[in-house]
Design a protein around this motif. Structure first.
Motif, PDB file in Angstrom:
ATOM      1  N   LEU A 131      32.026  60.728  41.069  1.00  0.00           N
ATOM      2  CA  LEU A 131      31.292  61.988  41.056  1.00  0.00           C
ATOM      3  C   LEU A 131      30.329  62.046  39.872  1.00  0.00           C
ATOM      4  O   LEU A 131      29.167  62.416  40.031  1.00  0.00           O
ATOM      5  CB  LEU A 131      32.264  63.173  41.011  1.00  0.00           C
ATOM      6  CG  LEU A 131      31.651  64.573  40.997  1.00  0.00           C
ATOM      7  CD1 LEU A 131      30.787  64.803  42.235  1.00  0.00           C
ATOM      8  CD2 LEU A 131      32.754  65.618  40.900  1.00  0.00           C
ATOM      9  N   ALA A 132      30.806  61.647  38.712  1.00  0.00           N
ATOM     10  CA  ALA A 132      29.957  61.651  37.513  1.00  0.00           C
ATOM     11  C   ALA A 132      28.736  60.758  37.718  1.00  0.00           C
ATOM     12  O   ALA A 132      27.611  61.143  37.381  1.00  0.00           O
ATOM     13  CB  ALA A 132      30.762  61.206  36.292  1.00  0.00           C
TER      14      ALA A 132
ATOM     15  N   SER B  38      36.455  60.141  43.328  1.00  0.00           N
ATOM     16  CA  SER B  38      37.047  60.178  41.991  1.00  0.00           C
ATOM     17  C   SER B  38      36.070  60.824  41.018  1.00  0.00           C
ATOM     18  O   SER B  38      34.862  60.915  41.282  1.00  0.00           O
ATOM     19  CB  SER B  38      37.381  58.758  41.522  1.00  0.00           C
ATOM     20  OG  SER B  38      36.187  58.055  41.204  1.00  0.00           O
ATOM     21  N   ASN B  39      36.580  61.246  39.884  1.00  0.00           N
ATOM     22  CA  ASN B  39      35.710  61.839  38.865  1.00  0.00           C
ATOM     23  C   ASN B  39      34.671  60.836  38.386  1.00  0.00           C
ATOM     24  O   ASN B  39      33.525  61.201  38.135  1.00  0.00           O
ATOM     25  CB  ASN B  39      36.537  62.370  37.687  1.00  0.00           C
ATOM     26  CG  ASN B  39      35.659  63.083  36.693  1.00  0.00           C
ATOM     27  OD1 ASN B  39      34.986  64.055  37.025  1.00  0.00           O
ATOM     28  ND2 ASN B  39      35.630  62.589  35.467  1.00  0.00           N
TER      29      ASN B  39
ATOM     30  N   GLU C 154      31.761  61.129  32.355  1.00  0.00           N
ATOM     31  CA  GLU C 154      32.992  61.568  33.011  1.00  0.00           C
ATOM     32  C   GLU C 154      33.569  62.868  32.460  1.00  0.00           C
ATOM     33  O   GLU C 154      33.942  63.757  33.223  1.00  0.00           O
ATOM     34  CB  GLU C 154      34.037  60.453  32.939  1.00  0.00           C
ATOM     35  CG  GLU C 154      33.616  59.225  33.721  1.00  0.00           C
ATOM     36  CD  GLU C 154      34.513  58.027  33.454  1.00  0.00           C
ATOM     37  OE1 GLU C 154      35.721  58.223  33.204  1.00  0.00           O
ATOM     38  OE2 GLU C 154      33.994  56.899  33.516  1.00  0.00           O
ATOM     39  N   SER C 155      33.670  63.005  31.143  1.00  0.00           N
ATOM     40  CA  SER C 155      34.280  64.208  30.552  1.00  0.00           C
ATOM     41  C   SER C 155      33.513  65.486  30.880  1.00  0.00           C
ATOM     42  O   SER C 155      34.121  66.467  31.329  1.00  0.00           O
ATOM     43  CB  SER C 155      34.443  64.051  29.038  1.00  0.00           C
ATOM     44  OG  SER C 155      35.383  63.044  28.767  1.00  0.00           O
TER      45      SER C 155
ATOM     46  N   LEU D  20      30.917  66.896  46.509  1.00  0.00           N
ATOM     47  CA  LEU D  20      32.320  67.116  46.878  1.00  0.00           C
ATOM     48  C   LEU D  20      32.467  67.588  48.324  1.00  0.00           C
ATOM     49  O   LEU D  20      33.475  67.302  48.962  1.00  0.00           O
ATOM     50  CB  LEU D  20      32.985  68.104  45.919  1.00  0.00           C
ATOM     51  CG  LEU D  20      33.277  67.550  44.530  1.00  0.00           C
ATOM     52  CD1 LEU D  20      33.820  68.655  43.620  1.00  0.00           C
ATOM     53  CD2 LEU D  20      34.246  66.383  44.578  1.00  0.00           C
TER      54      LEU D  20
ATOM     55  N   CYS E 173      31.576  66.019  33.385  1.00  0.00           N
ATOM     56  CA  CYS E 173      31.684  66.212  34.827  1.00  0.00           C
ATOM     57  C   CYS E 173      33.021  66.863  35.163  1.00  0.00           C
ATOM     58  O   CYS E 173      33.076  67.843  35.915  1.00  0.00           O
ATOM     59  CB  CYS E 173      31.534  64.876  35.553  1.00  0.00           C
ATOM     60  SG  CYS E 173      31.566  65.043  37.362  1.00  0.00           S
ATOM     61  N   LEU E 174      34.098  66.346  34.595  1.00  0.00           N
ATOM     62  CA  LEU E 174      35.425  66.902  34.844  1.00  0.00           C
ATOM     63  C   LEU E 174      35.510  68.344  34.359  1.00  0.00           C
ATOM     64  O   LEU E 174      36.088  69.200  35.043  1.00  0.00           O
ATOM     65  CB  LEU E 174      36.501  66.045  34.175  1.00  0.00           C
ATOM     66  CG  LEU E 174      37.948  66.433  34.448  1.00  0.00           C
ATOM     67  CD1 LEU E 174      38.241  66.423  35.941  1.00  0.00           C
ATOM     68  CD2 LEU E 174      38.897  65.502  33.705  1.00  0.00           C
TER      69      LEU E 174
ATOM     70  N   ILE F 144      27.115  68.718  42.134  1.00  0.00           N
ATOM     71  CA  ILE F 144      28.565  68.464  42.169  1.00  0.00           C
ATOM     72  C   ILE F 144      29.147  69.024  43.471  1.00  0.00           C
ATOM     73  O   ILE F 144      29.908  68.342  44.177  1.00  0.00           O
ATOM     74  CB  ILE F 144      29.267  69.088  40.938  1.00  0.00           C
ATOM     75  CG1 ILE F 144      28.942  68.289  39.676  1.00  0.00           C
ATOM     76  CG2 ILE F 144      30.777  69.186  41.150  1.00  0.00           C
ATOM     77  CD1 ILE F 144      29.394  68.954  38.386  1.00  0.00           C
TER      78      ILE F 144
ATOM     79  N   VAL G  84      33.752  70.536  36.940  1.00  0.00           N
ATOM     80  CA  VAL G  84      34.553  70.697  38.162  1.00  0.00           C
ATOM     81  C   VAL G  84      35.690  71.678  37.905  1.00  0.00           C
ATOM     82  O   VAL G  84      35.928  72.591  38.711  1.00  0.00           O
ATOM     83  CB  VAL G  84      35.087  69.339  38.664  1.00  0.00           C
ATOM     84  CG1 VAL G  84      36.120  69.533  39.775  1.00  0.00           C
ATOM     85  CG2 VAL G  84      33.949  68.461  39.157  1.00  0.00           C
ATOM     86  N   ARG G  85      36.376  71.532  36.788  1.00  0.00           N
ATOM     87  CA  ARG G  85      37.481  72.454  36.476  1.00  0.00           C
ATOM     88  C   ARG G  85      36.986  73.887  36.316  1.00  0.00           C
ATOM     89  O   ARG G  85      37.650  74.834  36.750  1.00  0.00           O
ATOM     90  CB  ARG G  85      38.225  71.982  35.233  1.00  0.00           C
ATOM     91  CG  ARG G  85      39.073  70.766  35.527  1.00  0.00           C
ATOM     92  CD  ARG G  85      40.023  70.442  34.419  1.00  0.00           C
ATOM     93  NE  ARG G  85      40.873  69.325  34.813  1.00  0.00           N
ATOM     94  CZ  ARG G  85      41.314  68.401  33.997  1.00  0.00           C
ATOM     95  NH1 ARG G  85      40.985  68.435  32.707  1.00  0.00           N
ATOM     96  NH2 ARG G  85      42.078  67.431  34.432  1.00  0.00           N
TER      97      ARG G  85
END
Length: 156
Positions: free
Chosen positions: A27-28, A23-24, A35-36, A16, A38-39, A12, A42-43
């Protein structure tokens, strides 16, 4: 403090660093996650301070900053009050874009950008040399940027 990053987190971060506007969804896909998750990762990296921000890379010459100088600064003595005042002056000068405390013959290394040699001279003589505690400076000028803002080597 260094964190132990797993393979996915390193991927990741590598992705980045190459494209911060990804976008997420992109990136995913790039790191092989949905997606979830991955987000969430990142958070978590942002909350832990591993990802400290996002920015655009700007060509300094195209915005009129033709000169890059590396300024070695030697302080008179290592008085905490004068050092703090010096660092506050460094932080307030927009044309000083990096400051590193150093070991060796000088105390700080500054990266300074300027519009011209005359502009740099003004920054150095009317600014840096008058900062609290400064004993002297020595400047070197970049003739050619060979490598800049390279991604950190995070991979396994």
């Amino acid at each position: 403090m260094s964190l132990m990053l797993d393979r996915t987190e390193r991927r990741i971060l590598e992705a980045l660093q190459q494209e911060g506007r990804m976008s997420n969804v992109e990136l995913a896909q790039a790191v092989g996650l949905s997606e979830s998750p991955c987000l969430r990762r990142v958070r978590a990296l942002e909350e832990q301070g591993v990802i400290s921000g996002y920015s655009a890379t700007i060509d300094q010459r195209r915005v009129g900053l033709q000169v890059t100088a590396f300024v070695q600064v030697q302080l008179e003595k290592h008085d905490d009050q004068k050092t703090q005042a010096f660092l506050e002056q460094v932080a307030s000068e927009r044309h000083i874009i990096e400051c590193h405390a150093m070991s060796g013959a000088y105390d700080y290394l500054l990266k300074v950008v300027a519009q011209s040699m005359d502009h740099f001279s003004e920054i150095a003589m009317q600014g840096i040399l008058r900062f609290p505690g400064v004993k002297g400076i020595e400047s070197s000028f970049s003739l050619l940027t060979v490598k800049q803002a390279a991604p950190l080597p995070i991979g396994s």
